[in-house]
Write an enzyme that holds these catalytic residues in place. Structure first.
Site: not given
Ligand code: NAD
Length: 496
Positions: A149, A172, A225-226, A230, A247, A281, A382
């Site tokens: 995002n 990555k 990420g989510s 996380g 985060e 986020c 969310e």
């Molecule tokens: P996601 O968790 O699906 O993916 C995030 C990253 O993690 C991607 O690069 C993905 O390929 C990787 N990933 C997936 N599975 C993994 C695993 N098992 N091991 C290691 N890495 C893995 O999230 P998304 O859909 O890309 O992003 C949206 C989410 O990110 C929302 O929940 C949003 O709130 C959050 N977000 C948080 C912040 C913050 O700073 N708090 C900022 C932006 C987005």
């Protein structure tokens, strides 16, 4: 266009030659194909990074910073191009795309400044003729995992502090947005960063992410990420004793008190709820409104929501772009039924948009629910789309309680003209970021970014706080007395 890894200063494919397509969410057009790397690619990248980092750590920090100034300069030169790629690949409207690239430029210049600070501390020793100080030491090779995002900004929040502090990194990016990472790798190359300091490895989280977390030479994992992903990263990282910075998700609220400037509040809610099609986020997905102004606010929001233009973000007149993919569209839509079954009233939206050109992309109508109670799923989970829930409250205390009654703690906001209410709110809102008389979005790069509870694990991106993720504190004692001096024992106590 085939996107290959950037490892050791070279564009190279080593392991798998499997590729996956990248689509424009605005119209479904295929933009590129990206490599799905294997553990072998990760191992080679880590090997290169380990070798490079040893030399990089010896480069004086102000010199390391010069590369960041150069990266910032190139990003500025290419700003419009980068913004266009970002909008095509991720969907956010072009004005926001430009804003995100600017955030990366700001971060480059800010962290470059840290090259001439990276402050440690000096402090008196308890013993005579002894000197004591603590300095920030680089950690080694760091692994960066980022979401789709904010495909540029978040990567700069992580990679720039990492390199100014003397680390090498493997990044990555999300599989949905590799093109921005590819553009950034080209900039690292053009800026002349020594080979191996910056490496970009494309691929899935389960393959590349896991391989990075498990690799013994990757000492830090910085993840955004989510919350669901996380927790997996934290679990695996914990088993391998990694320093893991997380985060994660948010369920952010705007509080509107009875004395608020309602027009200002409406503007702030629209911007923070529907900007980036609600896929931030920090997006506002709850509006906690005082009962005395609930009806007025509802009416004013509906009036303004009708004016929001939806379409391809490259069109300068469009206010809301597409969501990232069909899965996201379905997930967002599933919450409409959930909300209605729980008793919420759908005031507007709640539909996938399929008319004419919109049918080619992933568009969702800006949606407003009212009569929402704090424990409903639409008020707790969310949704990550353009969906807002209005929750009515009777007092500031209740508003704060509702705000804090979710598992996340990223951003919150209060609209009020009463200084007493505002000060109490900023103290009691349990989020990492609080806005007063502004929406829930709008972070600036020189302040710490992150959240409490299910949003994070105590670390922060951006700001000087980011340096804590990428450095170890080293305490150094220099005894120039020429004799053995024992701490706590050979100290003279006055009057003792
Ligand atoms: P996601 O968790 O699906 O993916 C995030 C990253 O993690 C991607 O690069 C993905 O390929 C990787 N990933 C997936 N599975 C993994 C695993 N098992 N091991 C290691 N890495 C893995 O999230 P998304 O859909 O890309 O992003 C949206 C989410 O990110 C929302 O929940 C949003 O709130 C959050 N977000 C948080 C912040 C913050 O700073 N708090 C900022 C932006 C987005």
């Amino acid at each position: 266009m085939k996107l290959t890894n950037f490892i050791d200063g070279k564009w190279q494919d080593i392991g798998s030659t499997e590729y996956t397509p990248v689509f424009n969410p605005a119209n479904g057009e295929q933009l590129a194909e990206v490599k799905l790397s294997t553990m072998e690619d990760v191992n080679i990248a880590v090997e290169a990074a380990v070798k490079a980092q040893k030399k990089w750590a010896r480069v004086p920090a102000p010199k390391r910073a010069d590369y960041l100034y150069e990266i910032g300069r190139i990003m500025k030169e290419k700003k419009e191009h980068l913004a266009q790629v970002l909008t095509k690949e991720m969907g956010k409207v072009i004005e926001e795309g430009r804003g995100e690239v600017q955030e990366g430029i700001d971060m480059a210049l800010y962290m470059a400044g840290e090259g001439r600070r990276l402050f440690g501390e000096t402090t008196p020793s308890e013993l005579a003729d002894k000197f004591a100080m603590s300095v920030r030491a680089p950690i080694g090779v760091v692994g960066l995992i980022t979401p789709w995002n904010f495909p540029v900004a978040i990567a700069t929040w992580k990679s720039f502090p990492a390199i100014v502090a003397g680390n090498a990194f493997i990044w990555k990016p999300a599989t949905e947005t590799p093109m921005m990472a590819y553009e950034m790798a080209k900039i690292f190359e053009e800026a002349g960063l020594p080979p191996g300091v910056a490496n970009v490895v494309f691929g899935s989280g389960s393959q590349v992410g896991t391989a990075m977390i498990e690799h013994p030479e990757v000492k830090v994992i910085s993840f955004t990420g989510s919350t669901e992903t996380g927790s997996k990263v934290a679990e695996l990282g914990g088993r391998h004793l990694k320093k893991v910075s997380l985060e994660m998700g948010g369920k952010n609220a705007v509080i509107v008190m009875e004395d608020a400037d309602l027009s200002l509040a409406v503007e702030g809610i629209l911007w923070s709820a529907f900007g980036t099609a609600g896929q931030r986020c920090t997006a506002c997905s709850r509006v906690i409104v005082h009962k005395d102004v609930r009806e007025d606010l509802e009416k004013m929001l509906l009036e303004q929501m009708e004016k929001l233009t939806i379409g391809d973000g490259l069109d300068e007149t469009v206010k809301i772009g597409p969501v990232i993919n069909k899965n996201a569209l379905e997930k967002i839509h599933s919450y409409i039924k959930v909300g209605q079954e729980e008793g919420a009233t759908l005031l507007t939206g709640g539909t996938i948009l399929n008319e004419a050109e919109l049918a080619k992309g992933n568009y969702y109508a800006p949606t407003l629910f009212t009569n929402v109670t704090p424990n409903m799923r639409i008020a707790q989970e969310e949704i990550f789309g353009p969906v807002v829930s209005l929750i009515e409250v009777n007092s500031l205390e209740e508003a704060i309680e509702v705000n804090n009654g979710v598992k996340f703690g990223l951003s919150s906001s209060i609209y009020s003209r009463d200084v007493n209410k505002v000060f109490r709110a900023q103290r009691d809102l349990d989020t990492g970021i609080v806005y007063v008389n502004a929406g829930t979005t709008g972070a600036e790069i020189h302040l710490p970014f992150g959240g409490t509870k299910g949003t994070g694990n105590g670390h922060r991106d951006s700001g000087v706080a980011a340096l804590d993720v990428y450095t170890e504190w080293k305490s150094i004692y220099i005894d120039y007395s020429g004799k053995l001096q024992r701490a706590q024992i050979d100290t003279q106590v006055i009057g003792g």
